[in-house]
Design a protein around this motif. Structure first.
Motif, PDB file in Angstrom:
ATOM      1  N   SER A   1       0.829  -1.211   0.000  1.00 29.99           N
ATOM      2  CA  SER A   1       0.000   0.000   0.000  1.00 29.99           C
ATOM      3  C   SER A   1       0.863   1.262   0.000  1.00 29.99           C
ATOM      4  O   SER A   1       0.540   2.234  -0.682  1.00 29.99           O
ATOM      5  N   ALA A   2       1.979   1.256   0.738  1.00 26.93           N
ATOM      6  CA  ALA A   2       2.883   2.415   0.718  1.00 26.93           C
ATOM      7  C   ALA A   2       3.530   2.560  -0.655  1.00 26.93           C
ATOM      8  O   ALA A   2       3.706   3.675  -1.156  1.00 26.93           O
ATOM      9  N   LEU A   3       3.861   1.445  -1.262  1.00 26.66           N
ATOM     10  CA  LEU A   3       4.438   1.459  -2.606  1.00 26.66           C
ATOM     11  C   LEU A   3       3.440   2.037  -3.612  1.00 26.66           C
ATOM     12  O   LEU A   3       3.789   2.885  -4.446  1.00 26.66           O
ATOM     13  N   ALA A   4       2.174   1.616  -3.506  1.00 24.53           N
ATOM     14  CA  ALA A   4       1.124   2.137  -4.390  1.00 24.53           C
ATOM     15  C   ALA A   4       0.979   3.640  -4.225  1.00 24.53           C
ATOM     16  O   ALA A   4       0.864   4.376  -5.213  1.00 24.53           O
ATOM     17  N   GLU A   5       1.003   4.104  -2.985  1.00 23.54           N
ATOM     18  CA  GLU A   5       0.859   5.541  -2.728  1.00 23.54           C
ATOM     19  C   GLU A   5       2.028   6.319  -3.317  1.00 23.54           C
ATOM     20  O   GLU A   5       1.835   7.353  -3.962  1.00 23.54           O
ATOM     21  N   LYS A   6       3.236   5.822  -3.143  1.00 21.56           N
ATOM     22  CA  LYS A   6       4.422   6.515  -3.675  1.00 21.56           C
ATOM     23  C   LYS A   6       4.417   6.558  -5.196  1.00 21.56           C
ATOM     24  O   LYS A   6       4.908   7.501  -5.793  1.00 21.56           O
ATOM     25  N   MET A   7       3.863   5.515  -5.810  1.00 21.92           N
ATOM     26  CA  MET A   7       3.835   5.454  -7.274  1.00 21.92           C
ATOM     27  C   MET A   7       2.604   6.127  -7.865  1.00 21.92           C
ATOM     28  O   MET A   7       2.534   6.338  -9.072  1.00 21.92           O
ATOM     29  N   GLY A   8       1.616   6.435  -7.036  1.00 25.54           N
ATOM     30  CA  GLY A   8       0.394   7.056  -7.537  1.00 25.54           C
ATOM     31  C   GLY A   8      -0.477   6.089  -8.321  1.00 25.54           C
ATOM     32  O   GLY A   8      -1.108   6.488  -9.294  1.00 25.54           O
ATOM     33  N   VAL A   9      -0.481   4.817  -7.892  1.00 26.02           N
ATOM     34  CA  VAL A   9      -1.313   3.814  -8.553  1.00 26.02           C
ATOM     35  C   VAL A   9      -2.248   3.185  -7.531  1.00 26.02           C
ATOM     36  O   VAL A   9      -2.067   3.342  -6.330  1.00 26.02           O
ATOM     37  N   SER A  10      -3.222   2.451  -8.011  1.00 29.42           N
ATOM     38  CA  SER A  10      -4.189   1.809  -7.122  1.00 29.42           C
ATOM     39  C   SER A  10      -3.560   0.609  -6.417  1.00 29.42           C
ATOM     40  O   SER A  10      -2.563   0.052  -6.885  1.00 29.42           O
ATOM     41  N   ARG A  11      -4.188   0.208  -5.328  1.00 31.61           N
ATOM     42  CA  ARG A  11      -3.719  -0.989  -4.617  1.00 31.61           C
ATOM     43  C   ARG A  11      -3.878  -2.231  -5.491  1.00 31.61           C
ATOM     44  O   ARG A  11      -3.054  -3.145  -5.430  1.00 31.61           O
TER      45      ARG A  11
ATOM     46  N   ILE B   1      11.655  -9.571  -6.448  1.00 31.48           N
ATOM     47  CA  ILE B   1      11.394  -9.118  -5.081  1.00 31.48           C
ATOM     48  C   ILE B   1      11.083 -10.319  -4.195  1.00 31.48           C
ATOM     49  O   ILE B   1      10.765 -11.398  -4.692  1.00 31.48           O
ATOM     50  N   ASN B   2      11.189 -10.094  -2.894  1.00 27.22           N
ATOM     51  CA  ASN B   2      10.779 -11.091  -1.909  1.00 27.22           C
ATOM     52  C   ASN B   2       9.602 -10.526  -1.139  1.00 27.22           C
ATOM     53  O   ASN B   2       9.515  -9.310  -0.933  1.00 27.22           O
ATOM     54  N   LYS B   3       8.724 -11.409  -0.722  1.00 20.58           N
ATOM     55  CA  LYS B   3       7.545 -11.009   0.042  1.00 20.58           C
ATOM     56  C   LYS B   3       7.643 -11.638   1.428  1.00 20.58           C
ATOM     57  O   LYS B   3       7.993 -12.817   1.549  1.00 20.58           O
ATOM     58  N   TYR B   4       7.339 -10.825   2.456  1.00 20.64           N
ATOM     59  CA  TYR B   4       7.404 -11.282   3.841  1.00 20.64           C
ATOM     60  C   TYR B   4       6.107 -10.945   4.549  1.00 20.64           C
ATOM     61  O   TYR B   4       5.520  -9.887   4.313  1.00 20.64           O
ATOM     62  N   ASP B   5       5.687 -11.819   5.436  1.00 23.78           N
ATOM     63  CA  ASP B   5       4.522 -11.527   6.276  1.00 23.78           C
ATOM     64  C   ASP B   5       4.896 -10.455   7.291  1.00 23.78           C
ATOM     65  O   ASP B   5       6.021 -10.437   7.805  1.00 23.78           O
ATOM     66  N   ASP B   6       3.955  -9.573   7.558  1.00 20.36           N
ATOM     67  CA  ASP B   6       4.147  -8.542   8.576  1.00 20.36           C
ATOM     68  C   ASP B   6       3.954  -9.196   9.946  1.00 20.36           C
ATOM     69  O   ASP B   6       2.874  -9.721  10.236  1.00 20.36           O
TER      70      ASP B   6
ATOM     71  N   ASN C   1       3.494  -7.889  12.716  1.00 23.44           N
ATOM     72  CA  ASN C   1       2.551  -7.139  13.547  1.00 23.44           C
ATOM     73  C   ASN C   1       1.115  -7.197  13.031  1.00 23.44           C
ATOM     74  O   ASN C   1       0.205  -6.743  13.698  1.00 23.44           O
ATOM     75  N   ASP C   2       0.937  -7.697  11.819  1.00 24.44           N
ATOM     76  CA  ASP C   2      -0.394  -7.737  11.222  1.00 24.44           C
ATOM     77  C   ASP C   2      -0.498  -8.990  10.361  1.00 24.44           C
ATOM     78  O   ASP C   2       0.154  -9.087   9.315  1.00 24.44           O
ATOM     79  N   LYS C   3      -1.323  -9.934  10.779  1.00 19.20           N
ATOM     80  CA  LYS C   3      -1.405 -11.222  10.074  1.00 19.20           C
ATOM     81  C   LYS C   3      -1.842 -11.080   8.617  1.00 19.20           C
ATOM     82  O   LYS C   3      -1.535 -11.909   7.789  1.00 19.20           O
ATOM     83  N   ARG C   4      -2.583 -10.011   8.317  1.00 21.29           N
ATOM     84  CA  ARG C   4      -3.028  -9.811   6.928  1.00 21.29           C
ATOM     85  C   ARG C   4      -2.015  -9.026   6.109  1.00 21.29           C
ATOM     86  O   ARG C   4      -2.089  -8.990   4.893  1.00 21.29           O
ATOM     87  N   GLY C   5      -1.073  -8.368   6.743  1.00 19.98           N
ATOM     88  CA  GLY C   5      -0.135  -7.488   6.052  1.00 19.98           C
ATOM     89  C   GLY C   5       1.102  -8.203   5.538  1.00 19.98           C
ATOM     90  O   GLY C   5       1.494  -9.257   6.041  1.00 19.98           O
ATOM     91  N   VAL C   6       1.695  -7.620   4.508  1.00 17.37           N
ATOM     92  CA  VAL C   6       2.947  -8.139   3.952  1.00 17.37           C
ATOM     93  C   VAL C   6       3.884  -6.968   3.662  1.00 17.37           C
ATOM     94  O   VAL C   6       3.455  -5.812   3.571  1.00 17.37           O
ATOM     95  N   PHE C   7       5.130  -7.306   3.529  1.00 23.64           N
ATOM     96  CA  PHE C   7       6.144  -6.375   3.073  1.00 23.64           C
ATOM     97  C   PHE C   7       6.791  -6.978   1.837  1.00 23.64           C
ATOM     98  O   PHE C   7       6.856  -8.207   1.698  1.00 23.64           O
TER      99      PHE C   7
END
Length: 180
Positions: free
Chosen positions: A72-82, A98-103, A105-111
């Protein structure tokens, strides 16, 4: 608003405003050239095996602290939709950039984070895009480039001020531009 891309359609746009309308003419030219540049950048990105948006996503990630971000932060920085960033993340991960990691602190979130293959792809593509920018601006002095940046910043700021509001030109404003 206006995406007048070929010269005949641009001429039609200019003819829509008797006596001319300089702001419309400038915007038509700006839209036209940015469209053509973007189209070329997309085509060239595909030659490297990525979309232009994917390349920009990798570049944005590389500029982040720890080369990591939430989608979501990446989308905001790029000016595109989620939704757009979601499909980009999926394809970039599948391609191994890229690599994807579970957040934790938030079971639904990823980095997502840039990896060596992603950094290598940026290094492979950067010379083309830096070269393109250099070629496009080669006829401008450093002072003119700074002025151009200032003008674009002012247009962006004006756009931010009017975004979402209903705009109508008063007759006096139209006549002012047509007198020149």
């Amino acid at each position: 608003m206006f995406f007048f891309l070929d010269s005949e359609i641009r001429q039609l746009a200019y003819n829509l405003f008797p006596g001319g309308n300089k702001p419309i003419g400038v915007l038509v030219d700006l839209f036209s050239i940015t469209y053509e540049i973007r189209k070329n950048m997309e085509k060239r990105s595909r030659e490297f095996g990525l979309s232009y948006g994917q390349y920009i996503a990798l570049c944005v990630l590389s500029a982040q602290r720890d080369e990591m971000s939430s989608p979501s932060a990446l989308a905001e920085k790029m000016g595109v939709s989620r939704a757009a960033i979601s499909s980009m993340v999926i394809s970039l991960e599948q391609e191994g950039f890229i690599n994807k990691y579970d957040d934790p602190n938030d079971k639904r979130g990823v980095f997502v984070s840039l990896n060596d293959k992603g950094r290598s792809k940026i290094q492979q593509m950067d010379p083309f895009f830096v070269g393109l920018a250099s070629r496009l601006m080669s006829d401008f002095s450093e002072s003119e480039i700074c002025q151009f940046q200032t003008y674009l910043s002012r247009v962006r700021s004006a756009f931010e001020d009017v975004k979402g509001s209903r705009l109508t030109d008063s007759r006096e404003e139209r006549e002012k531009w047509c007198e020149d």
